[in-house]
Design a protein around this motif. Structure first.
Motif, PDB file in Angstrom:
ATOM      1  N   THR A   1      -4.382  11.110   0.845  1.00 26.58           N
ATOM      2  CA  THR A   1      -4.999  11.616   2.061  1.00 26.58           C
ATOM      3  C   THR A   1      -5.066  13.138   2.093  1.00 26.58           C
ATOM      4  O   THR A   1      -4.232  13.829   1.508  1.00 26.58           O
ATOM      5  N   VAL A   2      -6.093  13.621   2.772  1.00 25.32           N
ATOM      6  CA  VAL A   2      -6.203  15.030   3.137  1.00 25.32           C
ATOM      7  C   VAL A   2      -6.564  15.078   4.615  1.00 25.32           C
ATOM      8  O   VAL A   2      -7.092  14.112   5.169  1.00 25.32           O
ATOM      9  N   VAL A   3      -6.292  16.197   5.255  1.00 27.61           N
ATOM     10  CA  VAL A   3      -6.587  16.367   6.679  1.00 27.61           C
ATOM     11  C   VAL A   3      -7.891  17.133   6.824  1.00 27.61           C
ATOM     12  O   VAL A   3      -8.102  18.154   6.160  1.00 27.61           O
TER      13      VAL A   3
ATOM     14  N   THR B   1       0.847  -1.195   0.000  1.00 22.64           N
ATOM     15  CA  THR B   1       0.000   0.000   0.000  1.00 22.64           C
ATOM     16  C   THR B   1       0.881   1.242   0.000  1.00 22.64           C
ATOM     17  O   THR B   1       1.855   1.314   0.757  1.00 22.64           O
ATOM     18  N   VAL B   2       0.529   2.189  -0.853  1.00 25.77           N
ATOM     19  CA  VAL B   2       1.170   3.502  -0.820  1.00 25.77           C
ATOM     20  C   VAL B   2       0.107   4.520  -0.443  1.00 25.77           C
ATOM     21  O   VAL B   2      -0.967   4.559  -1.040  1.00 25.77           O
ATOM     22  N   SER B   3       0.407   5.331   0.557  1.00 23.50           N
ATOM     23  CA  SER B   3      -0.485   6.405   0.971  1.00 23.50           C
ATOM     24  C   SER B   3       0.225   7.724   0.714  1.00 23.50           C
ATOM     25  O   SER B   3       1.255   8.014   1.329  1.00 23.50           O
ATOM     26  N   VAL B   4      -0.311   8.509  -0.209  1.00 26.53           N
ATOM     27  CA  VAL B   4       0.308   9.758  -0.631  1.00 26.53           C
ATOM     28  C   VAL B   4      -0.462  10.941  -0.038  1.00 26.53           C
ATOM     29  O   VAL B   4      -1.690  10.981  -0.089  1.00 26.53           O
ATOM     30  N   SER B   5       0.264  11.898   0.505  1.00 32.48           N
ATOM     31  CA  SER B   5      -0.363  13.094   1.068  1.00 32.48           C
ATOM     32  C   SER B   5      -0.734  14.056  -0.057  1.00 32.48           C
ATOM     33  O   SER B   5       0.124  14.770  -0.577  1.00 32.48           O
ATOM     34  N   LEU B   6      -2.017  14.077  -0.399  1.00 30.01           N
ATOM     35  CA  LEU B   6      -2.515  15.005  -1.412  1.00 30.01           C
ATOM     36  C   LEU B   6      -2.645  16.412  -0.818  1.00 30.01           C
ATOM     37  O   LEU B   6      -2.270  17.408  -1.433  1.00 30.01           O
ATOM     38  N   ASN B   7      -3.218  16.460   0.371  1.00 32.30           N
ATOM     39  CA  ASN B   7      -3.302  17.677   1.196  1.00 32.30           C
ATOM     40  C   ASN B   7      -4.264  18.749   0.717  1.00 32.30           C
ATOM     41  O   ASN B   7      -4.951  19.365   1.526  1.00 32.30           O
TER      42      ASN B   7
ATOM     43  N   GLU C   1     -14.305  16.957  -1.719  1.00 29.84           N
ATOM     44  CA  GLU C   1     -15.004  16.336  -2.847  1.00 29.84           C
ATOM     45  C   GLU C   1     -14.195  16.495  -4.126  1.00 29.84           C
ATOM     46  O   GLU C   1     -14.122  15.574  -4.948  1.00 29.84           O
ATOM     47  N   HIS C   2     -13.587  17.660  -4.298  1.00 32.78           N
ATOM     48  CA  HIS C   2     -12.722  17.871  -5.460  1.00 32.78           C
ATOM     49  C   HIS C   2     -11.515  16.935  -5.399  1.00 32.78           C
ATOM     50  O   HIS C   2     -11.095  16.378  -6.422  1.00 32.78           O
ATOM     51  N   CYS C   3     -10.973  16.753  -4.207  1.00 36.39           N
ATOM     52  CA  CYS C   3      -9.851  15.830  -4.032  1.00 36.39           C
ATOM     53  C   CYS C   3     -10.264  14.399  -4.368  1.00 36.39           C
ATOM     54  O   CYS C   3      -9.476  13.629  -4.928  1.00 36.39           O
ATOM     55  N   ARG C   4     -11.501  14.051  -4.046  1.00 41.14           N
ATOM     56  CA  ARG C   4     -11.999  12.719  -4.378  1.00 41.14           C
ATOM     57  C   ARG C   4     -12.018  12.521  -5.895  1.00 41.14           C
ATOM     58  O   ARG C   4     -11.679  11.452  -6.404  1.00 41.14           O
ATOM     59  N   GLU C   5     -12.402  13.566  -6.607  1.00 41.34           N
ATOM     60  CA  GLU C   5     -12.404  13.500  -8.069  1.00 41.34           C
ATOM     61  C   GLU C   5     -10.980  13.370  -8.611  1.00 41.34           C
ATOM     62  O   GLU C   5     -10.727  12.614  -9.561  1.00 41.34           O
ATOM     63  N   ILE C   6     -10.053  14.093  -8.011  1.00 44.24           N
ATOM     64  CA  ILE C   6      -8.653  13.995  -8.414  1.00 44.24           C
ATOM     65  C   ILE C   6      -8.142  12.577  -8.218  1.00 44.24           C
ATOM     66  O   ILE C   6      -7.486  12.000  -9.093  1.00 44.24           O
ATOM     67  N   CYS C   7      -8.465  11.992  -7.079  1.00 41.03           N
ATOM     68  CA  CYS C   7      -8.048  10.619  -6.793  1.00 41.03           C
ATOM     69  C   CYS C   7      -8.611   9.642  -7.823  1.00 41.03           C
ATOM     70  O   CYS C   7      -7.890   8.762  -8.320  1.00 41.03           O
ATOM     71  N   ARG C   8      -9.882   9.810  -8.128  1.00 35.47           N
ATOM     72  CA  ARG C   8     -10.496   8.922  -9.133  1.00 35.47           C
ATOM     73  C   ARG C   8      -9.776   9.018 -10.464  1.00 35.47           C
ATOM     74  O   ARG C   8      -9.550   8.010 -11.145  1.00 35.47           O
ATOM     75  N   SER C   9      -9.391  10.222 -10.844  1.00 29.69           N
ATOM     76  CA  SER C   9      -8.722  10.421 -12.131  1.00 29.69           C
ATOM     77  C   SER C   9      -7.343   9.766 -12.160  1.00 29.69           C
ATOM     78  O   SER C   9      -6.829   9.423 -13.230  1.00 29.69           O
TER      79      SER C   9
ATOM     80  N   ALA D   1      -6.637   6.267  -7.673  1.00 28.35           N
ATOM     81  CA  ALA D   1      -6.407   6.092  -6.239  1.00 28.35           C
ATOM     82  C   ALA D   1      -7.702   6.319  -5.456  1.00 28.35           C
ATOM     83  O   ALA D   1      -8.693   6.805  -5.994  1.00 28.35           O
ATOM     84  N   LYS D   2      -7.661   5.959  -4.169  1.00 28.30           N
ATOM     85  CA  LYS D   2      -8.771   6.201  -3.271  1.00 28.30           C
ATOM     86  C   LYS D   2      -8.431   7.385  -2.368  1.00 28.30           C
ATOM     87  O   LYS D   2      -7.262   7.645  -2.091  1.00 28.30           O
ATOM     88  N   LEU D   3      -9.455   8.089  -1.887  1.00 28.95           N
ATOM     89  CA  LEU D   3      -9.231   9.201  -0.972  1.00 28.95           C
ATOM     90  C   LEU D   3      -9.557   8.776   0.452  1.00 28.95           C
ATOM     91  O   LEU D   3     -10.551   8.116   0.715  1.00 28.95           O
ATOM     92  N   ARG D   4      -8.679   9.188   1.384  1.00 29.66           N
ATOM     93  CA  ARG D   4      -8.978   9.023   2.806  1.00 29.66           C
ATOM     94  C   ARG D   4      -8.855  10.380   3.481  1.00 29.66           C
ATOM     95  O   ARG D   4      -7.815  11.054   3.356  1.00 29.66           O
ATOM     96  N   VAL D   5      -9.910  10.806   4.148  1.00 30.86           N
ATOM     97  CA  VAL D   5      -9.891  12.051   4.912  1.00 30.86           C
ATOM     98  C   VAL D   5      -9.506  11.677   6.338  1.00 30.86           C
ATOM     99  O   VAL D   5     -10.230  10.963   7.018  1.00 30.86           O
ATOM    100  N   ARG D   6      -8.341  12.132   6.762  1.00 29.81           N
ATOM    101  CA  ARG D   6      -7.870  11.734   8.082  1.00 29.81           C
ATOM    102  C   ARG D   6      -8.037  12.873   9.088  1.00 29.81           C
ATOM    103  O   ARG D   6      -8.006  14.060   8.735  1.00 29.81           O
TER     104      ARG D   6
END
Length: 202
Positions: A169-171, A123-129, A181-189, A192-197
């Protein structure tokens, strides 16, 4: 010095304090450790042998995963990180291996790096932020400047070719619901999956 420490059902690996970013919300700004660990500030970087020895002190059959994540960017030591991951795959084939990263490995090393994770990282978890290059520069403050945001996204997309699970991930307290929600769209493109931490309070 603290090389490995427990967080819930995982053992975390703290290999370096070096990082090319200076995030406004980084825990390093206001505390020495996390989740009850001792100080994660290293007096020196541990060798691969020291990291493997520290991991061997845990009964890893009792944990779900080993996570490369400490008080620095793990891919600053990419060769050593992968050597430790290879040790884990050989000695503890049942345990999952995760990399938490800012996604700037390609800029750190000056070449594409995602392919090197194949077979070693599960698993790779990248900080999108955040959801824009401009705000990324303001919040993350990467030393590489403009182009860092796109490089991070490219690394993430590359990882989906070589790593079974890719998360970004975003905080919660750093982003608005609309940004999330915009970050979720970016992840889909990017595949990847988005996790809000949750933000960790000081």
């Amino acid at each position: 010095m603290t090389i490995t420490y427990q967080v819930k059902n995982g053992i975390y690996v703290n290999m370096t304090n070096r990082c090319p970013c200076s995030c406004t919300f980084c825990l390093r700004n206001n505390r020495d450790g996390v989740y009850g660990s001792d100080s994660l500030w290293l007096e020196r970087e541990p060798s691969v042998a020291e990291v493997c020895e520290s991991l061997s002190e845990w009964d890893l059959t009792k944990y779900e995963e080993v996570v490369f994540c400490g008080y620095g960017e793990p891919t600053e030591r990419l060769d050593d990180l992968l050597a430790v991951a290879e040790f884990l795959k050989k000695e503890y084939p049942g345990i999952r291996v995760r990399l938490n990263t800012n996604g700037l490995s390609d800029l750190i090393w000056g070449e594409p790096t995602a392919q090197r994770l194949e077979g070693l990282i599960d698993t790779v978890s990248v900080s999108l932020n955040t959801d824009s290059p401009q705000e990324y520069l303001s919040v993350v403050r990467p030393k590489f400047g403009e182009g860092s945001y796109e490089a991070m996204k490219k690394f993430t997309a590359d990882c989906t070719k070589y790593v079974p699970e890719v998360v970004m991930t975003v905080v919660d307290k750093v982003t608005t619901p609309e940004q999330q929600e915009h970050c979720r769209e970016i992840c889909r493109s990017l595949g990847a999956k988005l996790r809000v931490r949750a933000y960790e309070e000081a």
